[in-house]
Design a protein around this motif. Sequence first.
Motif, PDB file in Angstrom:
ATOM      1  N   ALA A 120     -25.019 -22.027   0.532  1.00 52.35           N
ATOM      2  CA  ALA A 120     -23.998 -23.191  -0.080  1.00 52.35           C
ATOM      3  C   ALA A 120     -23.415 -21.725  -1.154  1.00 52.35           C
ATOM      4  O   ALA A 120     -23.818 -21.262  -1.410  1.00 52.35           O
ATOM      5  N   GLY A 125     -18.712 -20.710   2.978  1.00 53.68           N
ATOM      6  CA  GLY A 125     -19.808 -21.443   3.019  1.00 53.68           C
ATOM      7  C   GLY A 125     -21.040 -20.944   2.279  1.00 53.68           C
ATOM      8  O   GLY A 125     -22.670 -21.213   2.565  1.00 53.68           O
ATOM      9  N   LEU A 152     -22.347 -25.438   3.775  1.00 54.00           N
ATOM     10  CA  LEU A 152     -22.195 -26.233   2.814  1.00 54.00           C
ATOM     11  C   LEU A 152     -20.945 -25.475   1.835  1.00 54.00           C
ATOM     12  O   LEU A 152     -21.530 -24.459   0.991  1.00 54.00           O
ATOM     13  N   ASN A 153     -19.575 -25.651   1.494  1.00 49.17           N
ATOM     14  CA  ASN A 153     -18.788 -25.065   0.261  1.00 49.17           C
ATOM     15  C   ASN A 153     -19.428 -25.954  -0.396  1.00 49.17           C
ATOM     16  O   ASN A 153     -18.423 -27.803  -0.150  1.00 49.17           O
TER      17      ASN A 153
END
Length: 199
Positions: A120, A125, A152-153
């Motif tokens: 993340a 991401g 994941l942003n």
Amino acid sequence: LSPTSIIKVAAICGSLRKGSFNRGLIRSAIDLTTNQSVTGMSINFIDISPLPMLNTDLETEDKYPEPVATFRDQILQADCFLFASPEYNYSVTAPLKNAIDWASRPPNVWADKAAAIVSAGGGFGGGRSQYVLRQSGVYLDLHFINKPEFFLNAFESPSKFDEEGNLIDLEAKERLKSVLNALKAFTLRLQKKWSRWIG
Ligand code: FMN
């Protein structure tokens, strides 16, 4: 390891900060195994923050200092690894690289194990660091699953994390579940092949 054994996963976070989103990914992965959304795996979080900066002067002929020795033993005892890390300046974070390097010292305790990476971070991401980590895996004989990839942003709105850094996004949890199932399948595949060779 028989297909019915519980696979021991060592989870390592590349960020040391308390509210880390990547640490949140590990907590979420642990939840998925304890609530039996993912079966046959148990995940143990390994804290890398006590490790000193690598300095081979700290090594004696047959011994590593504490807490390095304990960390190396935890890596040796695991069947496979889950790395969760942001990227720092397009690369692997310093704490994670330090941990990788300590466990690579002879004998290399990463060897012949399976691993998955999740990340993340900013716009990509944390994805760019994943490819740097995979490159170290080539030399270490650490075998990463290729798919599914998980980036994941952490900064887009609405947030996928709550204020304590817990993952709250259901779609991301489903993707995390797929990563764990792929890691399980690959670990079993590697270990079955290995036992055929030595058997
Ligand atoms: N985010 C990126 O997406 N790409 C970067 O190259 C990047 N470099 C960073 C370098 C440093 C030294 C720091 C502290 C942060 C950087 N970030 C970068 C932002 C991190 O992705 C962000 O702080 C993230 O939340 C860190 O993960 P954590 O929440 O698990 O601590």
